[in-house]
Design a protein around this motif. Sequence first.
Motif, PDB file in Angstrom:
ATOM      1  N   SER A 157      -4.458   6.893 -17.711  1.00  0.00           N
ATOM      2  CA  SER A 157      -4.540   6.710 -16.261  1.00  0.00           C
ATOM      3  C   SER A 157      -4.218   5.256 -15.918  1.00  0.00           C
ATOM      4  O   SER A 157      -4.452   4.340 -16.713  1.00  0.00           O
ATOM      5  CB  SER A 157      -5.925   7.088 -15.741  1.00  0.00           C
ATOM      6  N   ILE A 158      -3.686   5.070 -14.724  1.00  0.00           N
ATOM      7  CA  ILE A 158      -3.319   3.733 -14.262  1.00  0.00           C
ATOM      8  C   ILE A 158      -4.588   3.029 -13.804  1.00  0.00           C
ATOM      9  O   ILE A 158      -5.296   3.508 -12.922  1.00  0.00           O
ATOM     10  CB  ILE A 158      -2.268   3.802 -13.145  1.00  0.00           C
ATOM     11  N   GLN A 159      -4.848   1.867 -14.413  1.00  0.00           N
ATOM     12  CA  GLN A 159      -6.061   1.108 -14.109  1.00  0.00           C
ATOM     13  C   GLN A 159      -5.848   0.056 -13.035  1.00  0.00           C
ATOM     14  O   GLN A 159      -6.740  -0.206 -12.240  1.00  0.00           O
ATOM     15  CB  GLN A 159      -6.571   0.428 -15.373  1.00  0.00           C
ATOM     16  N   ASP A 160      -4.642  -0.548 -13.035  1.00  0.00           N
ATOM     17  CA  ASP A 160      -4.418  -1.659 -12.108  1.00  0.00           C
ATOM     18  C   ASP A 160      -2.952  -2.064 -12.139  1.00  0.00           C
ATOM     19  O   ASP A 160      -2.187  -1.592 -12.973  1.00  0.00           O
ATOM     20  CB  ASP A 160      -5.277  -2.856 -12.524  1.00  0.00           C
ATOM     21  N   ALA A 161      -2.616  -2.962 -11.235  1.00  0.00           N
ATOM     22  CA  ALA A 161      -1.292  -3.583 -11.267  1.00  0.00           C
ATOM     23  C   ALA A 161      -1.329  -4.696 -12.305  1.00  0.00           C
ATOM     24  O   ALA A 161      -2.385  -5.278 -12.580  1.00  0.00           O
ATOM     25  CB  ALA A 161      -0.941  -4.144  -9.896  1.00  0.00           C
ATOM     26  N   GLN A 162      -0.183  -4.990 -12.885  1.00  0.00           N
ATOM     27  CA  GLN A 162      -0.060  -6.078 -13.861  1.00  0.00           C
ATOM     28  C   GLN A 162       1.044  -6.999 -13.361  1.00  0.00           C
ATOM     29  O   GLN A 162       2.209  -6.604 -13.362  1.00  0.00           O
ATOM     30  CB  GLN A 162       0.284  -5.509 -15.247  1.00  0.00           C
ATOM     31  N   LEU A 207      -0.221  -1.133  -6.919  1.00  0.00           N
ATOM     32  CA  LEU A 207      -1.617  -0.913  -6.537  1.00  0.00           C
ATOM     33  C   LEU A 207      -1.811   0.451  -5.869  1.00  0.00           C
ATOM     34  O   LEU A 207      -2.882   1.056  -5.986  1.00  0.00           O
ATOM     35  CB  LEU A 207      -2.099  -2.031  -5.619  1.00  0.00           C
ATOM     36  N   ALA A 208      -0.788   0.936  -5.176  1.00  0.00           N
ATOM     37  CA  ALA A 208      -0.876   2.250  -4.529  1.00  0.00           C
ATOM     38  C   ALA A 208      -1.001   3.376  -5.569  1.00  0.00           C
ATOM     39  O   ALA A 208      -1.464   4.468  -5.244  1.00  0.00           O
ATOM     40  CB  ALA A 208       0.341   2.490  -3.641  1.00  0.00           C
ATOM     41  N   LEU A 209      -0.612   3.120  -6.808  1.00  0.00           N
ATOM     42  CA  LEU A 209      -0.685   4.127  -7.873  1.00  0.00           C
ATOM     43  C   LEU A 209      -1.953   4.006  -8.710  1.00  0.00           C
ATOM     44  O   LEU A 209      -2.163   4.792  -9.636  1.00  0.00           O
ATOM     45  CB  LEU A 209       0.543   4.021  -8.780  1.00  0.00           C
ATOM     46  N   LYS A 210      -2.811   3.058  -8.392  1.00  0.00           N
ATOM     47  CA  LYS A 210      -4.050   2.857  -9.144  1.00  0.00           C
ATOM     48  C   LYS A 210      -4.875   4.141  -9.146  1.00  0.00           C
ATOM     49  O   LYS A 210      -5.074   4.765  -8.113  1.00  0.00           O
ATOM     50  CB  LYS A 210      -4.845   1.711  -8.523  1.00  0.00           C
ATOM     51  N   GLY A 211      -5.327   4.551 -10.332  1.00  0.00           N
ATOM     52  CA  GLY A 211      -6.113   5.766 -10.484  1.00  0.00           C
ATOM     53  C   GLY A 211      -5.286   6.999 -10.808  1.00  0.00           C
ATOM     54  O   GLY A 211      -5.837   8.038 -11.150  1.00  0.00           O
ATOM     55  N   ALA A 212      -3.962   6.891 -10.712  1.00  0.00           N
ATOM     56  CA  ALA A 212      -3.106   8.047 -11.003  1.00  0.00           C
ATOM     57  C   ALA A 212      -3.212   8.426 -12.477  1.00  0.00           C
ATOM     58  O   ALA A 212      -3.336   7.574 -13.358  1.00  0.00           O
ATOM     59  CB  ALA A 212      -1.662   7.747 -10.637  1.00  0.00           C
ATOM     60  N   ARG A 213      -3.162   9.723 -12.729  1.00  0.00           N
ATOM     61  CA  ARG A 213      -3.147  10.249 -14.088  1.00  0.00           C
ATOM     62  C   ARG A 213      -1.706  10.308 -14.569  1.00  0.00           C
ATOM     63  O   ARG A 213      -0.824  10.697 -13.820  1.00  0.00           O
ATOM     64  CB  ARG A 213      -3.773  11.639 -14.104  1.00  0.00           C
ATOM     65  N   ILE A 214      -1.480   9.934 -15.826  1.00  0.00           N
ATOM     66  CA  ILE A 214      -0.136   9.956 -16.410  1.00  0.00           C
ATOM     67  C   ILE A 214      -0.021  11.159 -17.311  1.00  0.00           C
ATOM     68  O   ILE A 214      -0.814  11.340 -18.241  1.00  0.00           O
ATOM     69  CB  ILE A 214       0.142   8.664 -17.193  1.00  0.00           C
TER      70      ILE A 214
END
Length: 185
Positions: free
Chosen positions: A14-19, A91-98
Amino acid sequence: MSTPSLEDLIELGSIQDAQGLRGQLKVRPYSSDPVALLSSKTVWLSLLPRMAAAQTSVKPSLELYQLKQAKMHSGTVVITLDGVTDRDQALALKGARILVARDTFPKAEADSYYWVDLIGCDAINLQGVNLGQVLDVTENGAHGVIALGNLGDGTTKQLIPFVKDVVQSVDLSKKLITLDWQADW
């Protein structure tokens, strides 16, 4: 490409944060060795969390992205997706499942298995006694652990170390694992 069903995809993290500032994403992989994620060319993102997907009738939306780059960095995977070019988009994708299609995974090495392929296998011991079905596989730091039980109701009967001394054979074509283990241990 048509959108696959969730049953055809394997959730890898899952996406945790922007890098950084250029749209890179910090991903928490579900595997200690995320080879399938690192080698993928495309990924599907679902913005509906796993628990919400199970508890609602809303069909989770899946978005296909080309994976431009993936690399390990301090225990996480940092990815770059085509079309995600700045921090706000990331940041808009934070929390998305991969999610990734299982048939795109690299071939496993000899005597190595993707844990997702073990789930649903029947487990028997050397005497032919059925010990249950593999419900889950987890990592405890030293080695993998398989949870055996009944897939129908999800009850776990026992946890067994997935180590060479215990696992005698794995036949994925027959969905059968033979263990040096007793039913009453």
